[in-house]
Design a protein around this motif. Sequence first.
Motif, PDB file in Angstrom:
ATOM      1  N   LEU A 401       0.771  -1.226  -0.094  1.00 46.98           N
ATOM      2  CA  LEU A 401      -0.153  -0.064  -0.012  1.00 46.98           C
ATOM      3  C   LEU A 401       0.888   1.229   0.173  1.00 46.98           C
ATOM      4  O   LEU A 401       0.630   2.080  -0.849  1.00 46.98           O
ATOM      5  CB  LEU A 401      -1.124   0.063   1.272  1.00 46.98           C
ATOM      6  N   ALA A 402       1.938   1.334   0.802  1.00 55.15           N
ATOM      7  CA  ALA A 402       3.001   2.258   0.818  1.00 55.15           C
ATOM      8  C   ALA A 402       3.504   2.878  -0.433  1.00 55.15           C
ATOM      9  O   ALA A 402       3.684   3.791  -0.997  1.00 55.15           O
ATOM     10  CB  ALA A 402       3.851   2.187   1.927  1.00 55.15           C
ATOM     11  N   SER A 403       3.807   1.533  -1.201  1.00 57.66           N
ATOM     12  CA  SER A 403       4.706   1.755  -2.503  1.00 57.66           C
ATOM     13  C   SER A 403       3.894   2.126  -3.569  1.00 57.66           C
ATOM     14  O   SER A 403       4.079   2.711  -4.576  1.00 57.66           O
ATOM     15  CB  SER A 403       5.402   0.349  -2.795  1.00 57.66           C
ATOM     16  N   GLU A 404       2.252   1.484  -3.543  1.00 56.22           N
ATOM     17  CA  GLU A 404       1.491   1.897  -4.595  1.00 56.22           C
ATOM     18  C   GLU A 404       0.814   3.194  -4.702  1.00 56.22           C
ATOM     19  O   GLU A 404       0.568   3.556  -5.813  1.00 56.22           O
ATOM     20  CB  GLU A 404       0.386   0.810  -4.584  1.00 56.22           C
ATOM     21  N   LEU A 405       0.542   3.795  -3.563  1.00 51.61           N
ATOM     22  CA  LEU A 405       0.178   5.068  -3.479  1.00 51.61           C
ATOM     23  C   LEU A 405       1.080   6.111  -3.921  1.00 51.61           C
ATOM     24  O   LEU A 405       2.308   6.102  -3.876  1.00 51.61           O
ATOM     25  CB  LEU A 405      -0.234   5.377  -2.032  1.00 51.61           C
ATOM     26  N   PRO A 406       0.423   7.397  -4.602  1.00 49.88           N
ATOM     27  CA  PRO A 406       1.218   8.215  -4.981  1.00 49.88           C
ATOM     28  C   PRO A 406       2.061   9.156  -3.828  1.00 49.88           C
ATOM     29  O   PRO A 406       1.743   9.066  -2.999  1.00 49.88           O
ATOM     30  CB  PRO A 406       0.479   9.315  -5.606  1.00 49.88           C
ATOM     31  N   ARG A 407       3.242   9.073  -4.291  1.00 45.48           N
ATOM     32  CA  ARG A 407       4.316   9.578  -3.296  1.00 45.48           C
ATOM     33  C   ARG A 407       4.781  11.327  -3.644  1.00 45.48           C
ATOM     34  O   ARG A 407       4.713  11.552  -4.830  1.00 45.48           O
ATOM     35  CB  ARG A 407       5.474   8.936  -3.275  1.00 45.48           C
ATOM     36  N   PRO A 408       4.937  12.040  -2.661  1.00 46.93           N
ATOM     37  CA  PRO A 408       5.492  13.679  -3.102  1.00 46.93           C
ATOM     38  C   PRO A 408       6.842  13.560  -3.766  1.00 46.93           C
ATOM     39  O   PRO A 408       7.585  12.788  -3.320  1.00 46.93           O
ATOM     40  CB  PRO A 408       5.402  14.199  -1.603  1.00 46.93           C
ATOM     41  N   ASP A 409       7.055  14.223  -4.825  1.00 44.88           N
ATOM     42  CA  ASP A 409       8.315  14.247  -5.463  1.00 44.88           C
ATOM     43  C   ASP A 409       9.117  15.459  -5.624  1.00 44.88           C
ATOM     44  O   ASP A 409       9.958  15.812  -6.174  1.00 44.88           O
ATOM     45  CB  ASP A 409       8.048  13.715  -6.829  1.00 44.88           C
ATOM     46  N   LEU A 410       8.547  16.592  -4.763  1.00 45.65           N
ATOM     47  CA  LEU A 410       9.443  17.789  -4.703  1.00 45.65           C
ATOM     48  C   LEU A 410       9.946  17.936  -3.556  1.00 45.65           C
ATOM     49  O   LEU A 410       9.744  17.885  -2.500  1.00 45.65           O
ATOM     50  CB  LEU A 410       8.091  19.119  -4.817  1.00 45.65           C
ATOM     51  N   ARG A 411      11.447  17.970  -3.869  1.00 43.58           N
ATOM     52  CA  ARG A 411      12.368  18.078  -2.650  1.00 43.58           C
ATOM     53  C   ARG A 411      12.968  19.549  -2.258  1.00 43.58           C
ATOM     54  O   ARG A 411      13.212  20.079  -3.235  1.00 43.58           O
ATOM     55  CB  ARG A 411      13.567  17.225  -2.758  1.00 43.58           C
ATOM     56  N   ARG A 426       1.870  19.192  10.320  1.00 45.75           N
ATOM     57  CA  ARG A 426       1.333  18.983   8.958  1.00 45.75           C
ATOM     58  C   ARG A 426       2.521  18.383   7.920  1.00 45.75           C
ATOM     59  O   ARG A 426       1.862  17.313   7.220  1.00 45.75           O
ATOM     60  CB  ARG A 426       0.992  20.290   8.377  1.00 45.75           C
ATOM     61  N   LEU A 427       3.591  18.733   7.828  1.00 47.56           N
ATOM     62  CA  LEU A 427       4.494  18.080   6.828  1.00 47.56           C
ATOM     63  C   LEU A 427       4.624  16.491   7.707  1.00 47.56           C
ATOM     64  O   LEU A 427       4.931  15.703   6.514  1.00 47.56           O
ATOM     65  CB  LEU A 427       5.991  18.711   6.965  1.00 47.56           C
ATOM     66  N   HIS A 428       4.802  16.453   8.677  1.00 46.50           N
ATOM     67  CA  HIS A 428       5.032  14.913   9.138  1.00 46.50           C
ATOM     68  C   HIS A 428       3.907  14.056   8.730  1.00 46.50           C
ATOM     69  O   HIS A 428       4.038  12.901   8.627  1.00 46.50           O
ATOM     70  CB  HIS A 428       5.304  14.666  10.570  1.00 46.50           C
ATOM     71  N   ARG A 429       2.584  14.320   8.550  1.00 46.37           N
ATOM     72  CA  ARG A 429       1.811  13.929   8.394  1.00 46.37           C
ATOM     73  C   ARG A 429       1.165  13.838   6.924  1.00 46.37           C
ATOM     74  O   ARG A 429       0.744  12.572   6.437  1.00 46.37           O
ATOM     75  CB  ARG A 429       0.306  14.419   9.029  1.00 46.37           C
ATOM     76  N   LYS A 430       1.564  14.818   6.177  1.00 49.67           N
ATOM     77  CA  LYS A 430       1.103  14.680   4.807  1.00 49.67           C
ATOM     78  C   LYS A 430       2.272  14.457   3.838  1.00 49.67           C
ATOM     79  O   LYS A 430       2.035  14.344   2.513  1.00 49.67           O
ATOM     80  CB  LYS A 430       0.490  16.252   4.279  1.00 49.67           C
ATOM     81  N   ALA A 431       3.604  14.816   4.052  1.00 49.00           N
ATOM     82  CA  ALA A 431       4.746  14.694   3.349  1.00 49.00           C
ATOM     83  C   ALA A 431       5.743  13.847   3.881  1.00 49.00           C
ATOM     84  O   ALA A 431       5.268  13.095   4.801  1.00 49.00           O
ATOM     85  CB  ALA A 431       5.499  16.352   3.430  1.00 49.00           C
ATOM     86  N   GLN A 432       6.828  13.589   3.245  1.00 50.40           N
ATOM     87  CA  GLN A 432       7.852  12.800   3.769  1.00 50.40           C
ATOM     88  C   GLN A 432       9.100  13.476   4.033  1.00 50.40           C
ATOM     89  O   GLN A 432       9.737  14.042   3.571  1.00 50.40           O
ATOM     90  CB  GLN A 432       8.014  11.820   2.377  1.00 50.40           C
ATOM     91  N   VAL A 433       9.233  13.255   5.489  1.00 51.85           N
ATOM     92  CA  VAL A 433      10.428  14.250   6.152  1.00 51.85           C
ATOM     93  C   VAL A 433      11.694  13.425   5.816  1.00 51.85           C
ATOM     94  O   VAL A 433      11.705  12.118   6.370  1.00 51.85           O
ATOM     95  CB  VAL A 433      10.155  14.410   7.376  1.00 51.85           C
ATOM     96  N   LEU A 434      12.614  13.937   5.081  1.00 55.32           N
ATOM     97  CA  LEU A 434      14.120  12.797   4.977  1.00 55.32           C
ATOM     98  C   LEU A 434      14.964  13.333   5.896  1.00 55.32           C
ATOM     99  O   LEU A 434      15.744  12.375   6.623  1.00 55.32           O
ATOM    100  CB  LEU A 434      14.556  13.444   3.550  1.00 55.32           C
ATOM    101  N   SER A 435      15.046  14.561   6.560  1.00 58.17           N
ATOM    102  CA  SER A 435      15.862  14.782   7.792  1.00 58.17           C
ATOM    103  C   SER A 435      15.303  16.055   8.550  1.00 58.17           C
ATOM    104  O   SER A 435      14.566  16.803   7.971  1.00 58.17           O
ATOM    105  CB  SER A 435      17.297  15.232   7.306  1.00 58.17           C
TER     106      SER A 435
END
Length: 463
Positions: A401-411, A426-435
């Motif tokens: 499910l995690a791999s199939e759903l669309p991922r954010p792509d703007l770094r 909000r970023l932690h819930r809606k985006a992907q925090v790399l660091s």
Amino acid sequence: MTLTTTEDFDGDQLDLADRQALRRVAGLSTELTDVTEVEYRQLRLERVVLAGVWTEGTAQDAENSLAELAALAETAGSLVLDGVIQRRAKPDAATYIGSGKARELRDIVIATGADTVICDGELTPGQLIQLENVVKVKVVDRTALILDIFAQHAQSAEGKAQVELAQMQYMVPRLRGWGESMSRQAGGRVAGGAGIGSRGPGETKIETDRRRIRTKMSKLRREIADMSKVRLTKRAERERNAVPSIAIVGYTNSGKSSLLNRLTGSGVLVENALFATLDPSVRRLHLEDGRDVTVTDTVGFVRHLPHQLVEAFRSTLEEAAGADLIVHVVDAANADPLGQISAVREVLADIDVNNIPELVVLNKADIADGEVLAALCRREPHHVVVSARTGEGMDQLAKLLASELPRPDLRLEVLIPYERGDLIDRLHRKAQVLSQEHTDTGTALVVLVGPEFKDTLEPFTIT
């Protein structure tokens, strides 16, 4: 060798034995052996005999269809006494199973003490009337049976309105009465209360009933449209916040609600019954990569789902049409899983969701036949094997499910002041925090976000 010409063709060559006899389907009777309990149940349950017409496919296909009709009848609260199938090229235009076999069916009704005959198909108004005249008990068809189950299980105001609308759409062409009771004409005050100037031959009773039903149908359509606005508003809010959505679809009683509960830890009703879920449930799922998504449990599908229900439940089914991923749950332990898959995809095609990615979840692996399961895996390459009851395969499903759903792509690299903790959350819930790093002036983050965050984060972007 002589070739058969078109003139020599005398119709489909059905097996003679099948054409000359009703085929008794073994193992359908649900009559209890305990006499006391049987007598008690007779007080409140309809006693039914099932009748089907086998026009195509194998004998096993026909028996599977009648077995499903038996399950539907039990779900509606009936006691199945017997079931028969007739082999025909097409249903009889007058009495569905043919006049001679209808008389045989009457003998079965008398012998079993049944008070209802349920036919495995949608009968025309004429077929219903003429078959009732022969068997002398109430006759209902598959569509009416499914509508009755929906009426029993609907809980929400919208679900009840949708079922009532579907029932009325089915009822209008089938209104009838005994003797002359539906052909009476009324004038004067009875004809609407208009008084002088309106007297004379007015509407017959059946015309009055049809007009009232159509008026009620118009009112229900308006109510359903108003109620669906609430769902549209909630869906628009989720889309604006870029919350990915998953729709769980599948055949009735395939384990969709069990899967939702296993994934999200919610307490949605789970019952070993057909159409236990009619009102869509939306729950939040926290993925292992940190994102939150919504998971919607939809109404189950069935072969030959009445078009009235598809139309009435269109606003509910559109929850699937707006999803980012379709999770198609299949009962791998069923006698005909391929037929169920086809039936579900037919309904999905009706509501235009063919362009949405689909993940096939082969459920009930703990009780499924190994060879059947292997065949399903070969046929459906994009699949995962699970058991919602035991938890088998759920970790693999979560990763998919995690791999199939669309991922954010703007770094982006951003520095957000400490007073804007709401934005960090909000970023932690809606985006992907790399660091993430805390500095003297704020929180420095490297994030992958969707385009909806671009304007919000622009003042905090580190160049």
